[in-house]
Design an enzyme around this catalytic site. Structure first.
Site, short mmCIF file in Angstrom:
data_model
loop_
_atom_site.label_atom_id
_atom_site.label_comp_id
_atom_site.label_asym_id
_atom_site.label_seq_id
_atom_site.Cartn_x
_atom_site.Cartn_y
_atom_site.Cartn_z
N HIS A 1 6.23 -26.30 10.41
CA HIS A 1 6.46 -25.15 10.72
C HIS A 1 5.81 -24.63 8.98
O HIS A 1 5.42 -24.03 8.84
CB HIS A 1 7.89 -25.10 10.42
CG HIS A 1 8.74 -23.77 10.80
ND1 HIS A 1 9.34 -23.66 9.08
CD2 HIS A 1 8.79 -23.05 11.12
CE1 HIS A 1 9.53 -22.52 8.37
NE2 HIS A 1 9.22 -21.82 10.52
N CYS B 1 -5.10 10.12 -3.43
CA CYS B 1 -5.22 8.90 -4.78
C CYS B 1 -3.08 8.09 -4.83
O CYS B 1 -3.66 7.28 -5.75
CB CYS B 1 -5.58 8.82 -6.01
SG CYS B 1 -5.12 11.00 -6.97
C1 PEP Z 1 0.44 10.66 -6.92
O1 PEP Z 1 1.15 11.59 -7.02
O2 PEP Z 1 -0.21 10.26 -5.91
C2 PEP Z 1 -0.22 10.52 -8.20
C3 PEP Z 1 -1.61 9.05 -8.45
O3 PEP Z 1 -0.40 10.70 -9.58
P1 PEP Z 1 1.19 10.08 -10.63
O4 PEP Z 1 1.16 8.18 -9.14
O5 PEP Z 1 0.21 9.13 -11.55
O6 PEP Z 1 2.51 10.60 -10.32
#
Ligand code: PEP
Ligand code: MG
Length: 881
Positions: free
Chosen positions: A451, A835
């Site tokens: 397991h 991002c």
């Molecule tokens: C976001 O807001 O997605 C970003 C990349 O900026 P931070 O996380 O630095 O606010």
């Protein structure tokens, strides 16, 4: 509605109805493999069972009885018969494999009439007794919930009385005693005799399997693996094949390839004179399957051929259960085998080479999340660790932590952030919650298919098992190896790649990436449409991300550069300056430092785009805490012994109070700073363009992209874009160089998404900051929601996923779609990326591909995951090119 399917009525495509096990049993029956005949009750029946408040749905019993008659006919035995009785196994089998999480009852159909018949027929009273006592124990535990420890106790006492240590050494008389005492125990616990009616045994067992869908460990397993709680399980009722009929019998589990390394060789283990459960339970340590070639060569060859046939048929590595009854081989189950990430890569790659699957199939076979495991850390080979013991290398990767012996404790400590290694004699499915929270698992018993091994491999967690020189003492909460005693709380390391158990913590290092990893990611790169970039703030991270395959930087968060100890005093001076002149003076040293930062990053990414975001967070994040200053000034005032310091602190306090905000996440941050303190953004722009100019002069190819955070309007964007262009021209003229650059906007607020068409008049690219966009779309504070109400929302199914981890397609996604459409209406071909943290999440990457983004950006370690996820999305949803 039809609920019951005989094995020959199903096939491998009927997984959602018959469960994985049922569908494969049907398929194997139809391709002529030696499968004990039986039937499968569909998942529909289980769902109806729950829909009717835990009652067997109408018509089910009749259908089971009809099908049972057909099974009897085919097998030539009768259920409950005094001459030639049919015995059955009743097993769960969900659509998605949930190994060991639900229940099984074997040897069903034994009673006062069939038991002697079994003994007579097999001419083996010992076997009949052993089978009967196992059935009573399993039925009582699974169906009636009498703790199995109570039956184990009876067994142990009987062994002690007879003076033997192994179950197989018990005499017939002892086993008869165990049976009688087990029945007595049943009567005491339940207040009724153990059921003699075999049909009653069967129906109660079917219900128990339905119920086991919702036992604690199954729910935990489904939650971890994101399996729908409403699917329900199928029930497989199969005629028994006996592995415990003597030394010409046995049970085993084998993989067609090594599930740990992917090596193309039959891999597994078996036990002579044992039922299947004995092999996986880890109670006796089994023999490697290769031994079978010596012990029973004919059976081994037959099995090897079947394994090969099954692998070709399913075109994937198979995990097969076999039983040998009196020298005859039976196949009880086959399924696609669970494997480590490294094995998955090797198997997929090899199968392409063998012509078994295509490159696209190979790409689709790898779970992107699983790739993180290949990037797992290993023990630095330059270290000379104190190796205490060596066990089986059950799941690769290395980890260290404090020893704990209890799953609850591992869960508790793990949850509050402690690193623990869970040490057990063996683990059971009930330990799952502790395994999830531990860094790694060490067991003293059990093989590669135990397991602990199976579960940790699935999770990508290091595991060493079957380490028999480790003597665990739960009572004293310690384990010993020879003279060395390791107590609860002591630090150990385990290396699941080599099986080593090490005293103390050892240095870990990043792994070498295998040839197969490079090959499959190379194929992925050929098919994906999305560019994959990294979120990186330092030259070191930039270099690392380039090694992982980043095609540029999608986000450099400049504020991280301001936090360094030696810089903070300058930053504070800048913030606290009362005049523009004072501020500019404080900014000069910062500009020099920033220029060097950008020089390093742009150089590391030479020739690739680097998106640098100007300062984003509220300024007070760089200042001393308000509460601390209040305490300090009060103390100084009371003591009255240092009026100068008091004056200085009071001045600071006044400034901090002035900058204090009730809701800083929605406050004076992002480009609001750049507008109200123009010198700050100007300083950063000079630093970027001077650094890039120096690089261009030195023969490099800098490709800077300047990104404005938290924009809400064209007016803001236009001011800052103009300033950016002016400074770029100035720097290039000064250094007599030219290079391309872009100035764009983050889209992090609903207003920016809605007005993207206007913003795109000035912005040359967009990047979705989905962390802030999620926060502001939901109105959930990103710093608080995950720790407070989100887990409750997810538990109660009000929300499916944490929207800060998996992009919310309906709400946040809708805003993104609007922004893309509006933005590209103004500026055709506008480059758009993401991002936020979602840029490294496979489901979110898929959505980004679907809505037409150009790029995703994520942290360096998630880059391979994003590359593969982007390729899978492209294969699933081809874009019109
Ligand atoms: C976001 O807001 O997605 C970003 C990349 O900026 P931070 O996380 O630095 O606010
Ligand atoms: Mg943000």
């Amino acid at each position: 509605m039809k609920y019951v399917y005989l094995f020959h009525e199903g096939n491998a495509q009927m997984k959602s109805l018959l469960g994985g096990k049922g569908a494969n049993l049907a398929e194997m029956t139809n391709i002529g493999l030696p499968v004990p005949y039986g039937m499968t009750i569909s998942t529909d029946a289980c769902r109806d069972y729950y829909a009717h408040g835990g009652k067997l749905p109408e018509g089910l019993v009749e259908e089971v009885m009809d099908s049972l008659a057909r099974v009897e006919e085919k097998v030539g035995k009768r259920f409950g018969d005094a001459e030639n009785p049919l015995l059955l196994s009743v097993r769960s089998g969900a659509v998605f494999s949930m190994p060991g999480m639900m229940d099984t009852i074997l040897n069903l159909g034994l009673n006062a009439v069939t038991f002697p018949a079994l003994a007579r027929l097999t001419n083996n009273r010992w076997f009949a007794c052993d089978t009967y006592r196992r059935f009573i124990q399993m039925f009582s535990d699974v169906v009636m919930e009498i703790p199995k420890e109570k039956f184990e106790e009876i067994l142990q006492e009987q062994k002690a009385a007879q003076g033997v240590t192994l179950d197989q050494e018990l005499s017939v008389e002892s086993l008869e005693n165990v049976i009688a005492r087990s029945k007595e125990l049943y009567r005491r616990e339940i207040g009724k005799d153990f059921p003699e009616d075999v049909h009653e045994q069967l129906l109660l067992s079917i219900e128990a399997v339905f119920r086991s869908w919702n036992n604690h460990r199954a729910i935990v397993y489904r939650t971890i693996n994101k399996i729908d709680h409403n699917l329900g399980t199928a029930v497989n009722i199969q005629s028994m094949a006996f592995g415990n009929m003597g030394n010409d019998s046995g049970s085993g589990v084998a993989f067609t390839r090594n599930p740990s390394t992917g090596e193309n060789r039959l891999y597994g283990e078996y036990l002579v004179n044992a039922q299947g459960e004995d092999v996986v339970a880890g109670v006796r340590t089994p023999n490697p399957i290769a031994h079978l070639a010596e012990e029973m060569p004919d059976i081994y060859n037959q099995f090897r051929d079947i394994a090969e046939k099954l692998e070709k048929h399913y075109r994937d590595m198979q995990d097969i259960e076999l039983t040998i009854e009196h020298g005859k081989l039976y196949i009880l189950q086959t399924r696609n085998g669970k494997r480590t990430a490294q094995a998955a890569l090797k198997i997929a790659c090899d199968m392409v080479e063998e012509g078994l699957i295509t490159r696209s199939e190979a790409i689709m076979r790898i779970d992107p999340e699983h790739l993180a495991n290949v990037l797992h850390r290993q023990i630095d080979s330059s270290a000379s660790p104190h190796v205490l013991a060596t066990g089986l290398a059950a799941s690769p990767g290395a980890a260290f932590g404090s020893v704990v012996f209890d799953a609850d404790e591992a869960e508790h400590l793990g949850r509050i952030g402690a690193k623990v290694i869970l040490v057990r004699v063996e683990t059971t499915p009930d330990d799952i919650h502790g395994i999830v929270q531990a860094q790694g698992i060490l067991t003293s018993r059990g093989g590669m298919t135990s397991h602990a091994a199976v579960v940790t491999r699935g999770m990508g967690k290091p595991c060493v098992c079957g380490c028999e020189s480790v003597k665990v003492d739960y009572g004293q909460q310690c384990f010993s190896v020879g003279d060395t005693v390791v107590k609860k709380g002591d630090l150990i390391s385990i290396d699941g790649t080599t099986g080593r158990v090490i005293l103390g913590a050892v240095p870990l290092k990043d792994p070498e990436l295998s040839h197969e990893y490079q090959t499959i990611l190379g194929w992925a790169d050929e098919v994906r449409d999305l560019q994959v970039r990294a979120n990186a703030d330092t030259p070191e991270d930039a270099e690392k991300s380039r090694r992982f395959g980043a095609e540029g930087i999608g986000l450099t968060r400049t504020e991280h550069m301001f936090m360094a100890q030696e810089r903070l005093p300058y930053v504070q001076k800048m913030i606290l300056a009362e005049t523009t002149e004072e501020r500019s003076a404080a900014l000069l040293p910062l500009q020099i430092m920033q220029e060097n930062d950008f020089y390093g990053i742009l150089k590391a990414m030479n020739g690739l785009p680097v998106c640098i975001r100007l300062l984003d967070p509220p300024l007070h994040e760089f200042l001393p805490s308000l509460e601390k200053l209040l305490v300090e000034t009060t103390e100084l005032r009371v003591r009255g012994d240092n009026p100068e310091l008091l004056q200085e602190k009071e001045h600071l306090l006044a400034q901090v109070q002035k900058l204090h905000e009730v809701n800083p996440m929605l406050g004076h941050r992002g480009c609001r700073l750049g507008i109200t303190y123009p010198e700050v953004y100007e300083m950063q722009m000079y630093a970027i363009f001077n650094a890039a100019s120096r690089l261009a002069r030195d023969g490099y190819t800098p490709l800077p992209e300047i990104e404005i955070p938290l924009t809400i309007s064209l007016a803001e964007m236009a001011i800052l874009k103009e300033r950016c262009d002016r400074i770029a021209r100035e720097c290039m003229a000064l250094h007599k160089v030219e290079f391309p650059y872009l100035c764009g906007s983050m889209i992090e607020l609903p207003r920016a998404a809605l007005l993207a068409g206007e913003i795109a008049e000035a912005a040359e690219f967009f990047s979705f900051g989905t962390n802030d966009l999620t926060q502001t779309c939901f109105g959930f504070s990103r710093d608080d929601a995950e720790g407070k109400f989100l887990p409750i929302y997810i538990n109660q199914h009000i929300m499916k996923d944490n929207p800060f981890a998996v992009l919310d397609r309906k709400g946040v996604g809708r805003l993104m779609e609007i922004a893309i459409e509006e933005g590209r209406k103004t500026r055709p071909g506008l480059m758009i990326g993401i991002c936020g943290e979602h840029g490294g999440d496979p489901s979110s990457v898929e959505f980004c591909h679907q809505i037409g983004l150009d790029l995703v950006s994520c942290s360096p370690y998630r880059i391979p995951i994003a590359r593969l996820a982007a390729a899978q999305a492209a294969l699933k949803y081809p874009r019109n090119k």
